[in-house]
Design a protein around this motif. Structure first.
Motif, PDB file in Angstrom:
ATOM      1  N   MET A  34      36.162 -73.189 -22.967  1.00 44.16           N
ATOM      2  CA  MET A  34      34.672 -73.428 -23.387  1.00 44.16           C
ATOM      3  C   MET A  34      34.029 -73.509 -22.253  1.00 44.16           C
ATOM      4  O   MET A  34      33.737 -74.412 -21.183  1.00 44.16           O
ATOM      5  CB  MET A  34      34.573 -75.704 -24.201  1.00 44.16           C
ATOM      6  CG  MET A  34      33.754 -75.043 -24.656  1.00 44.16           C
ATOM      7  SD  MET A  34      33.227 -76.907 -25.346  1.00 44.16           S
ATOM      8  CE  MET A  34      35.042 -77.090 -26.084  1.00 44.16           C
ATOM      9  N   SER A  35      32.921 -72.481 -22.348  1.00 45.25           N
ATOM     10  CA  SER A  35      31.864 -72.682 -21.594  1.00 45.25           C
ATOM     11  C   SER A  35      30.459 -73.538 -21.457  1.00 45.25           C
ATOM     12  O   SER A  35      30.841 -73.776 -22.611  1.00 45.25           O
ATOM     13  CB  SER A  35      31.571 -71.272 -22.018  1.00 45.25           C
ATOM     14  OG  SER A  35      30.439 -70.970 -22.897  1.00 45.25           O
ATOM     15  N   GLU A  36      30.435 -73.817 -21.283  1.00 44.25           N
ATOM     16  CA  GLU A  36      28.119 -74.492 -21.287  1.00 44.25           C
ATOM     17  C   GLU A  36      27.413 -73.327 -21.673  1.00 44.25           C
ATOM     18  O   GLU A  36      27.369 -72.940 -20.703  1.00 44.25           O
ATOM     19  CB  GLU A  36      29.029 -75.015 -19.424  1.00 44.25           C
ATOM     20  CG  GLU A  36      29.447 -76.177 -19.557  1.00 44.25           C
ATOM     21  CD  GLU A  36      29.593 -77.360 -20.618  1.00 44.25           C
ATOM     22  OE1 GLU A  36      28.608 -77.249 -21.034  1.00 44.25           O
ATOM     23  OE2 GLU A  36      30.407 -77.525 -21.025  1.00 44.25           O
ATOM     24  N   SER A  37      27.104 -74.039 -22.924  1.00 45.19           N
ATOM     25  CA  SER A  37      25.922 -73.609 -22.891  1.00 45.19           C
ATOM     26  C   SER A  37      24.897 -73.916 -22.552  1.00 45.19           C
ATOM     27  O   SER A  37      24.647 -75.104 -22.190  1.00 45.19           O
ATOM     28  CB  SER A  37      25.596 -73.723 -24.847  1.00 45.19           C
ATOM     29  OG  SER A  37      26.010 -74.885 -24.934  1.00 45.19           O
ATOM     30  N   THR A  41      24.000 -69.436 -42.628  1.00 43.79           N
ATOM     31  CA  THR A  41      24.756 -69.737 -40.632  1.00 43.79           C
ATOM     32  C   THR A  41      26.175 -69.383 -40.315  1.00 43.79           C
ATOM     33  O   THR A  41      26.506 -68.828 -39.281  1.00 43.79           O
ATOM     34  CB  THR A  41      24.396 -71.025 -40.628  1.00 43.79           C
ATOM     35  OG1 THR A  41      25.487 -72.157 -41.470  1.00 43.79           O
ATOM     36  CG2 THR A  41      22.565 -71.472 -40.407  1.00 43.79           C
ATOM     37  N   THR A  42      26.937 -68.465 -41.664  1.00 40.87           N
ATOM     38  CA  THR A  42      27.802 -68.112 -40.838  1.00 40.87           C
ATOM     39  C   THR A  42      28.270 -66.977 -40.155  1.00 40.87           C
ATOM     40  O   THR A  42      28.759 -66.972 -39.782  1.00 40.87           O
ATOM     41  CB  THR A  42      28.645 -67.752 -42.714  1.00 40.87           C
ATOM     42  OG1 THR A  42      27.952 -66.319 -42.836  1.00 40.87           O
ATOM     43  CG2 THR A  42      28.530 -68.658 -43.627  1.00 40.87           C
ATOM     44  N   ASN A  43      26.976 -65.758 -40.105  1.00 44.64           N
ATOM     45  CA  ASN A  43      27.016 -65.379 -39.175  1.00 44.64           C
ATOM     46  C   ASN A  43      26.630 -65.730 -37.983  1.00 44.64           C
ATOM     47  O   ASN A  43      26.256 -64.473 -35.978  1.00 44.64           O
ATOM     48  CB  ASN A  43      26.343 -63.912 -39.405  1.00 44.64           C
ATOM     49  CG  ASN A  43      27.630 -63.283 -40.607  1.00 44.64           C
ATOM     50  OD1 ASN A  43      28.547 -63.132 -40.676  1.00 44.64           O
ATOM     51  ND2 ASN A  43      26.511 -62.773 -42.128  1.00 44.64           N
ATOM     52  N   GLN A  64      32.354 -70.786 -32.001  1.00 50.64           N
ATOM     53  CA  GLN A  64      32.519 -70.210 -32.962  1.00 50.64           C
ATOM     54  C   GLN A  64      31.675 -69.966 -34.335  1.00 50.64           C
ATOM     55  O   GLN A  64      30.819 -69.938 -33.792  1.00 50.64           O
ATOM     56  CB  GLN A  64      33.865 -71.316 -33.469  1.00 50.64           C
ATOM     57  CG  GLN A  64      35.013 -71.786 -32.554  1.00 50.64           C
ATOM     58  CD  GLN A  64      35.803 -70.611 -33.106  1.00 50.64           C
ATOM     59  OE1 GLN A  64      36.152 -70.641 -34.243  1.00 50.64           O
ATOM     60  NE2 GLN A  64      36.782 -70.212 -31.960  1.00 50.64           N
ATOM     61  N   PHE A  65      32.125 -69.629 -35.123  1.00 48.50           N
ATOM     62  CA  PHE A  65      31.326 -69.251 -36.498  1.00 48.50           C
ATOM     63  C   PHE A  65      30.819 -70.586 -37.152  1.00 48.50           C
ATOM     64  O   PHE A  65      31.446 -70.060 -38.002  1.00 48.50           O
ATOM     65  CB  PHE A  65      30.897 -67.885 -36.967  1.00 48.50           C
ATOM     66  CG  PHE A  65      30.971 -67.344 -36.100  1.00 48.50           C
ATOM     67  CD1 PHE A  65      29.669 -66.150 -36.081  1.00 48.50           C
ATOM     68  CD2 PHE A  65      31.758 -66.182 -35.045  1.00 48.50           C
ATOM     69  CE1 PHE A  65      29.948 -64.872 -34.958  1.00 48.50           C
ATOM     70  CE2 PHE A  65      32.578 -64.777 -34.492  1.00 48.50           C
ATOM     71  CZ  PHE A  65      30.928 -64.571 -34.568  1.00 48.50           C
ATOM     72  N   ALA A  89      32.312 -77.478 -34.546  1.00 46.76           N
ATOM     73  CA  ALA A  89      33.961 -76.930 -34.078  1.00 46.76           C
ATOM     74  C   ALA A  89      33.621 -77.773 -32.778  1.00 46.76           C
ATOM     75  O   ALA A  89      34.137 -78.024 -32.590  1.00 46.76           O
ATOM     76  CB  ALA A  89      33.841 -75.771 -33.903  1.00 46.76           C
ATOM     77  N   CYS A  90      32.565 -77.132 -32.503  1.00 44.16           N
ATOM     78  CA  CYS A  90      32.785 -78.157 -30.668  1.00 44.16           C
ATOM     79  C   CYS A  90      31.770 -79.737 -30.726  1.00 44.16           C
ATOM     80  O   CYS A  90      31.750 -79.961 -29.898  1.00 44.16           O
ATOM     81  CB  CYS A  90      32.547 -76.624 -29.601  1.00 44.16           C
ATOM     82  SG  CYS A  90      30.721 -76.393 -29.250  1.00 44.16           S
TER      83      CYS A  90
END
Length: 96
Positions: free
Chosen positions: A1-4, A22-24, A32-33, A56-57
């Motif tokens: 996982m990258s650090e945003s 917001t699905t896109n 993840q979407f 997701a995260c």
């Protein structure tokens, strides 16, 4: 996982203001979407705060002093139970 980065999440606030779906929208953290958001504030003036998070995260941001677009869902400040049902406890990304 990258650090945003905080700035990556801030960019999402502009996108969310223009769309209701917001699905896109890709999470800046896990890609993840599964991004969601909620405005909370005064119903009359539509001013308050905005939470944006990834289901997701469970990373996201809290933006204060924002105005909800007319089409956006807004939870009143005093609707604590509604807020806690909608918004999960996410790890806030902070500016550095």
């Amino acid at each position: 996982m990258s650090e945003s980065q905080f700035k990556d999440w801030i960019k999402l606030s502009a996108v969310i203001a223009d769309v209701q779906d917001t699905t896109n929208i890709e999470c800046p953290n896990c890609h993840q979407f599964d991004v969601d958001y909620q405005y909370v504030g005064d119903i009359q003036s539509r001013t308050g705060f905005l939470d944006i998070w990834c289901n997701a995260c469970l990373h996201g941001i809290h933006l204060s002093r924002t105005k909800a677009p007319e089409k956006a869902s807004i939870i009143p400040f005093d609707a604590v139970e509604e807020y806690t049902k909608k918004v999960p406890k996410f790890t806030p990304i902070e500016p550095v």
